[in-house]
Every structure is written in structure tokens, then in C-alpha cells.
Design a protein around this motif. Structure first.
Motif, PDB file in Angstrom:
ATOM      1  N   ALA A  18     -96.733  44.445 -18.363  1.00 27.22           N
ATOM      2  CA  ALA A  18     -96.339  43.054 -18.552  1.00 27.22           C
ATOM      3  C   ALA A  18     -97.085  42.188 -17.554  1.00 27.22           C
ATOM      4  O   ALA A  18     -97.511  42.665 -16.491  1.00 27.22           O
ATOM      5  N   GLN A  19     -97.237  40.948 -17.884  1.00 26.48           N
ATOM      6  CA  GLN A  19     -98.029  40.056 -17.044  1.00 26.48           C
ATOM      7  C   GLN A  19     -97.465  39.905 -15.637  1.00 26.48           C
ATOM      8  O   GLN A  19     -98.210  39.719 -14.681  1.00 26.48           O
ATOM      9  N   TYR A  75    -101.000  47.994 -24.203  1.00 29.13           N
ATOM     10  CA  TYR A  75    -100.515  46.627 -24.407  1.00 29.13           C
ATOM     11  C   TYR A  75    -101.436  45.847 -25.342  1.00 29.13           C
ATOM     12  O   TYR A  75    -100.984  45.202 -26.296  1.00 29.13           O
TER      13      TYR A  75
END
Length: 271
Positions: A256-257, A223
Motif C-alpha cells: 500500500a502507498q 499490486y
């Protein structure tokens, strides 16, 4: 006004006298006791959970210059009493005195084990707070100190009866340290500090490669490399993730966060 000052002074003097009297009572009540009896009474208080009383009797025993075996054991017992009484600083101080004064003691393995327990339990109180606080930027020094104490025990006394439990606790501590490092990687990634996130994720892989956090650390590396525009390194990290975790959900969706579990969540899930 002057009268009030005099009254306050008199009250303070009386309070001090009362305190001294209380201390003197213990000394006076035990003045005819032998070292054997004083130690037995202190031990009985310890076994019954009267930790403050036990510590006081041990202090009196040591003040009477009891021979080495009493001083040695009383320091260990006092450390244990402070540990059970949730007074870690006092427990560690007694253990430090013991280790300094009796480096060749046959009970050194227990002293190291107890020191590890004191520090380990400090960490447990820290872990219990994680669910309601953001600790991602905290340095868990108690974890490292506890690990070092247990590690010294296992290395110096591999046949000790405490070595097996110490090894288990070391594994837990490594897991916690790895999780902490991952939490910092998550923290930086969520705030757009991609280089810092990548560095922390690499630290997880280098230092805590046998923990459960490597999979997400690799995903954060992918990421962060993508966010920094380095597709070559992102692809290299993806190949490593695919080779080691062929069923990883990060291969399909990426990191992803909102899909990152706090590391203390992993810890609690494993309990």
C-alpha cells in the motif's frame, strides 16, 4: 563619468598586478629550491592540511619539468589534496592526467581507489540530502561511476591493499542503486503508473536480487498486476514472494502507498 571609468580601470589593473605579485612571490621564493626540497615542502603542506598551498607547490614543481617520479607522485598528491579540500572535479582531472600519462605506474591501484573515493563521497553528499528532498526520479550516475572505478581496481589488482575496502564500498553502492530503483517503482505505483512501476520492480529483481529490496519489489509487482487486471501474473508473483519471504507482511496486507519506506530510510537504518 569618464573620470569614474578611469578609476575603475586603474583599480582593475592594480588588482591584477597584486594577483600577479602574489603568484610571483611563490615562484621567486622557491626559485633556488631543488626538486627534492620543493617536493618535501609540498608534502609537508599536504600532511598538515594546507591543501591549497600544497597544490600550488606541486604545480610549481611540475612547471619546472621535474623528472617522472616527481610529476607522477605530485599528480597523485594534488588529486588527494583536492579530494580533501572538497574539490572533486579538480581531483578527477588530476587523476585523469595521471592515468593517461603513467598507465604502467605501480600506484595505479591507488589512483583507481582514490577516483572511487572521490565519486563515492560525491554520492555521500547526495545521500545526506535525501531526507528532505524527493530524489526518486534522479539518476545516481556518481554511484555507477564510483562502482566502475572500484570494480576496475578489484579486477585489475585483486591483491591490492585497497581491494578489500573497495569491495565493501561496491556492496554499498549496489545497495544504493537497488534502493534507488525501488524508489522509482514506489513513485510510479503511488501515482497510478502501474506498468512503469511493474517494470521498475522487475528491474530490482533482475539486477539487484541480492539486496534487501526484492521483497517490496515483488509486493509492488503483485499490486501493479492487480491494478492492471492481470490476476494470473499477480498470483505468480505472490507464489514467488511466499516461497522466498514466507514471513513477509505483504502476504497478509499487500503493498500500500502508506506502508512503503523510502529507500534512503533503509540506507540510514543500516548505518
Amino acid at each position: 563619468m569618464k573620470k569614474n571609468v578611469l578609476l575603475i580601470t586603474a583599480a582593475l589593473i592594480l588588482t591584477a598586478c597584486a594577483s600577479n605579485t602574489a603568484v610571483d612571490k611563490d615562484v621567486q621564493a622557491t626559485q633556488d629550491w631543488s626538486h627534492d626540497r620543493l617536493y618535501r615542502e609540498a608534502r609537508d603542506e599536504l600532511n598538515s592540511g594546507s591543501y591549497d598551498r600544497a597544490v600550488k607547490l606541486y604545480e610549481i614543481l611540475r612547471s619546472r619539468q621535474a623528472d617522472g617520479r616527481y610529476t607522477e607522485q605530485s599528480l597523485l598528491d594534488s588529486a588527494y589534496a583536492h579530494y580533501k579540500n572538497e574539490e572533486p572535479a579538480k581531483a578527477l582531472a588530476d587523476l585523469a592526467r595521471f592515468m593517461h600519462n603513467f598507465p604502467a605506474s605501480v600506484d595505479m591501484d591507488y589512483a583507481l581507489y582514490l577516483r572511487g573515493l572521490v565519486l563515492f563521497d560525491e554520492d555521500q553528499s547526495f545521500l545526506r540530502k535525501l531526507a528532505s528532498q524527493d530524489w526518486s526520479d534522479r539518476d545516481p550516475e556518481a554511484n555507477r561511476r564510483a562502482f566502475r572505478a572500484f570494480e576496475e581496481l578489484v579486477k585489475r589488482f585483486p591483491e591490492s591493499k585497497y581491494a578489500e575496502d573497495a569491495s565493501k564500498r561496491m556492496a554499498q553502492l549496489v545497495d544504493a542503486l537497488g534502493g534507488h530503483e525501488l524508489a522509482i517503482a514506489q513513485y510510479y505505483a503511488k501515482r497510478g503508473a502501474f506498468l512503469a512501476a511493474n517494470n521498475r520492480a522487475q528491474s530490482v529483481i533482475r539486477q539487484y536480487q541480492n539486496t534487501r529490496y526484492v521483497e517490496e519489489a515483488l509486493a509492488i509487482m503483485i499490486y501493479s498486476y492487480q491494478k492492471m487486471g492481470n490476476q494470473q501474473l499477480a498470483d505468480d508473483s505472490m507464489r514467488i514472494l511466499k516461497h522466498n519471504f514466507p514471513e513477509s507482511p505483504y502476504l497478509q496486507k499487500g503493498w500500500a502507498q502508506n506502508n512503503s519506506m523510502p529507500w534512503w530510510g533503509w540506507w540510514r537504518r543500516s548505518e
